[in-house]
Design a protein around this motif. Structure first.
Motif, PDB file in Angstrom:
ATOM      1  N   GLY A 148      33.297  16.388   1.515  1.00  0.00           N
ATOM      2  CA  GLY A 148      33.153  16.124   2.940  1.00  0.00           C
ATOM      3  C   GLY A 148      31.726  16.100   3.450  1.00  0.00           C
ATOM      4  O   GLY A 148      31.486  15.854   4.628  1.00  0.00           O
ATOM      5  N   THR A 149      30.755  16.338   2.574  1.00  0.00           N
ATOM      6  CA  THR A 149      29.349  16.349   2.988  1.00  0.00           C
ATOM      7  C   THR A 149      28.777  14.944   2.913  1.00  0.00           C
ATOM      8  O   THR A 149      28.939  14.249   1.912  1.00  0.00           O
ATOM      9  N   SER A 150      28.116  14.523   3.960  1.00  0.00           N
ATOM     10  CA  SER A 150      27.462  13.214   3.982  1.00  0.00           C
ATOM     11  C   SER A 150      26.081  13.296   3.356  1.00  0.00           C
ATOM     12  O   SER A 150      25.529  14.384   3.180  1.00  0.00           O
ATOM     13  N   VAL A 151      25.543  12.146   3.041  1.00  0.00           N
ATOM     14  CA  VAL A 151      24.146  12.059   2.632  1.00  0.00           C
ATOM     15  C   VAL A 151      23.376  11.335   3.731  1.00  0.00           C
ATOM     16  O   VAL A 151      23.933  10.527   4.473  1.00  0.00           O
ATOM     17  N   LEU A 152      22.100  11.676   3.830  1.00  0.00           N
ATOM     18  CA  LEU A 152      21.175  10.980   4.714  1.00  0.00           C
ATOM     19  C   LEU A 152      20.376  10.023   3.849  1.00  0.00           C
ATOM     20  O   LEU A 152      19.865  10.409   2.790  1.00  0.00           O
ATOM     21  N   LEU A 153      20.290   8.788   4.278  1.00  0.00           N
ATOM     22  CA  LEU A 153      19.527   7.781   3.555  1.00  0.00           C
ATOM     23  C   LEU A 153      18.264   7.501   4.344  1.00  0.00           C
ATOM     24  O   LEU A 153      18.338   7.148   5.522  1.00  0.00           O
ATOM     25  N   LEU A 154      17.132   7.695   3.706  1.00  0.00           N
ATOM     26  CA  LEU A 154      15.852   7.447   4.350  1.00  0.00           C
ATOM     27  C   LEU A 154      15.182   6.316   3.589  1.00  0.00           C
ATOM     28  O   LEU A 154      15.014   6.402   2.374  1.00  0.00           O
ATOM     29  N   ARG A 155      14.862   5.252   4.299  1.00  0.00           N
ATOM     30  CA  ARG A 155      14.116   4.153   3.674  1.00  0.00           C
ATOM     31  C   ARG A 155      12.712   4.154   4.263  1.00  0.00           C
ATOM     32  O   ARG A 155      12.535   3.935   5.454  1.00  0.00           O
ATOM     33  N   LYS A 156      11.754   4.439   3.393  1.00  0.00           N
ATOM     34  CA  LYS A 156      10.352   4.513   3.801  1.00  0.00           C
ATOM     35  C   LYS A 156       9.648   3.239   3.362  1.00  0.00           C
ATOM     36  O   LYS A 156       9.710   2.865   2.191  1.00  0.00           O
ATOM     37  N   THR A 157       8.999   2.595   4.314  1.00  0.00           N
ATOM     38  CA  THR A 157       8.210   1.402   4.008  1.00  0.00           C
ATOM     39  C   THR A 157       6.767   1.698   4.392  1.00  0.00           C
ATOM     40  O   THR A 157       6.481   2.027   5.544  1.00  0.00           O
ATOM     41  N   SER A 158       5.873   1.610   3.407  1.00  0.00           N
ATOM     42  CA  SER A 158       4.452   1.859   3.633  1.00  0.00           C
ATOM     43  C   SER A 158       3.724   0.527   3.691  1.00  0.00           C
ATOM     44  O   SER A 158       3.917  -0.341   2.827  1.00  0.00           O
ATOM     45  N   TYR A 159       2.870   0.388   4.710  1.00  0.00           N
ATOM     46  CA  TYR A 159       2.077  -0.824   4.923  1.00  0.00           C
ATOM     47  C   TYR A 159       0.604  -0.480   4.769  1.00  0.00           C
ATOM     48  O   TYR A 159       0.164   0.594   5.200  1.00  0.00           O
ATOM     49  N   ASP A 160      -0.159  -1.392   4.197  1.00  0.00           N
ATOM     50  CA  ASP A 160      -1.599  -1.163   4.140  1.00  0.00           C
ATOM     51  C   ASP A 160      -2.217  -1.534   5.485  1.00  0.00           C
ATOM     52  O   ASP A 160      -1.513  -1.917   6.426  1.00  0.00           O
ATOM     53  N   ILE A 161      -3.530  -1.430   5.588  1.00  0.00           N
ATOM     54  CA  ILE A 161      -4.198  -1.657   6.875  1.00  0.00           C
ATOM     55  C   ILE A 161      -4.226  -3.131   7.275  1.00  0.00           C
ATOM     56  O   ILE A 161      -4.602  -3.450   8.393  1.00  0.00           O
ATOM     57  N   THR A 162      -3.773  -4.025   6.370  1.00  0.00           N
ATOM     58  CA  THR A 162      -3.649  -5.449   6.720  1.00  0.00           C
ATOM     59  C   THR A 162      -2.198  -5.823   7.005  1.00  0.00           C
ATOM     60  O   THR A 162      -1.878  -6.994   7.128  1.00  0.00           O
ATOM     61  N   ASP A 163      -1.309  -4.831   7.073  1.00  0.00           N
ATOM     62  CA  ASP A 163       0.116  -4.991   7.355  1.00  0.00           C
ATOM     63  C   ASP A 163       0.908  -5.541   6.173  1.00  0.00           C
ATOM     64  O   ASP A 163       2.001  -6.063   6.327  1.00  0.00           O
ATOM     65  N   ARG A 164       0.385  -5.405   4.969  1.00  0.00           N
ATOM     66  CA  ARG A 164       1.102  -5.800   3.754  1.00  0.00           C
ATOM     67  C   ARG A 164       1.976  -4.627   3.312  1.00  0.00           C
ATOM     68  O   ARG A 164       1.526  -3.477   3.290  1.00  0.00           O
ATOM     69  N   VAL A 165       3.213  -4.894   2.935  1.00  0.00           N
ATOM     70  CA  VAL A 165       4.086  -3.844   2.405  1.00  0.00           C
ATOM     71  C   VAL A 165       3.580  -3.471   1.021  1.00  0.00           C
ATOM     72  O   VAL A 165       3.447  -4.334   0.149  1.00  0.00           O
ATOM     73  N   VAL A 166       3.284  -2.180   0.820  1.00  0.00           N
ATOM     74  CA  VAL A 166       2.739  -1.734  -0.462  1.00  0.00           C
ATOM     75  C   VAL A 166       3.660  -0.779  -1.206  1.00  0.00           C
ATOM     76  O   VAL A 166       3.477  -0.552  -2.400  1.00  0.00           O
TER      77      VAL A 166
END
Length: 189
Positions: A148-166
């Motif tokens: 009965g316990t749920s999981v929390l899903l965390l999606r982390k997206t890191s961007y560089d200083i030019t807004d590129r996904v790294v």
């Protein structure tokens, strides 16, 4: 365990510090108050072809090679890890530093932000999206979840200083023992 997103600035502040400073403690120790000797860490790396969802998120062609990194950290006295973490990096982005392609170099002192720093990348912002759902059988088993316990899903997206996904990281947290706190502002170097 409290996962506070101020961890990103904490990690960024350490990314350019000397090795000894970075090696003394990591994000897990910072968040749990435990010492490195109290923890068991495991990393597994694979190179994969980017499926459509990840290719779209990274803004690269489908099939682009990604370094998939799976991490598990737990208290030495316990069997279940704190979370299930799978992180993705574009392989060509990090290949300039061959040490980043080898799981034997984990845990990396200074974490992902230091790894990216070694190839000339500065993280400018981090976005985290959280959702909840019932765990899969594998997640329930690996995290030692009661029924009965749920999981929390965390999606982390890191961007560089030019807004590129790294980096994209998918973190599965046990809903019965994880708290999340979000306040993210990253200062430029």
């Amino acid at each position: 365990m409290l996962r506070d997103n101020q961890r990103h600035q904490w990690e960024k502040d350490r990314a350019r510090r000397p090795y000894a400073t970075r090696a003394a403690t990591g994000a897990t120790e910072h968040e749990t108050g435990l010492e490195p000797r109290d923890l068991v860490f495991h990393a597994r790396y694979h190179v994969i072809a980017a499926p459509r969802e990840l290719a779209d998120a990274f803004r690269v062609p489908e099939g682009t090679l990604l370094l998939e990194r799976a991490y598990r950290t737990r208290r030495a006295a316990e069997h279940a890890p704190f979370s299930l973490v799978t992180s993705y990096l574009v392989r060509d982005l990090v290949a300039a530093n061959p040490a980043l392609l080898d799981a034997a170099n984990e845990p990396w002192p200074g974490g992902t932000q230091n790894q990216l720093y070694t190839v000339g990348v500065e993280v400018g912002r981090v976005e985290e999206r959280v959702s909840a759902r019932p765990p899969t059988r594998e997640e329930a088993r690996e995290l030692g979840l009661p029924p009965g316990t749920s999981v929390l899903l965390l999606r982390k997206t890191s961007y560089d200083i030019t807004d590129r996904v790294v980096e994209i990281a998918e973190v599965t947290l046990p809903g019965d023992r994880a708290d999340l706190l979000f306040t993210t502002s990253l200062e430029r170097w």
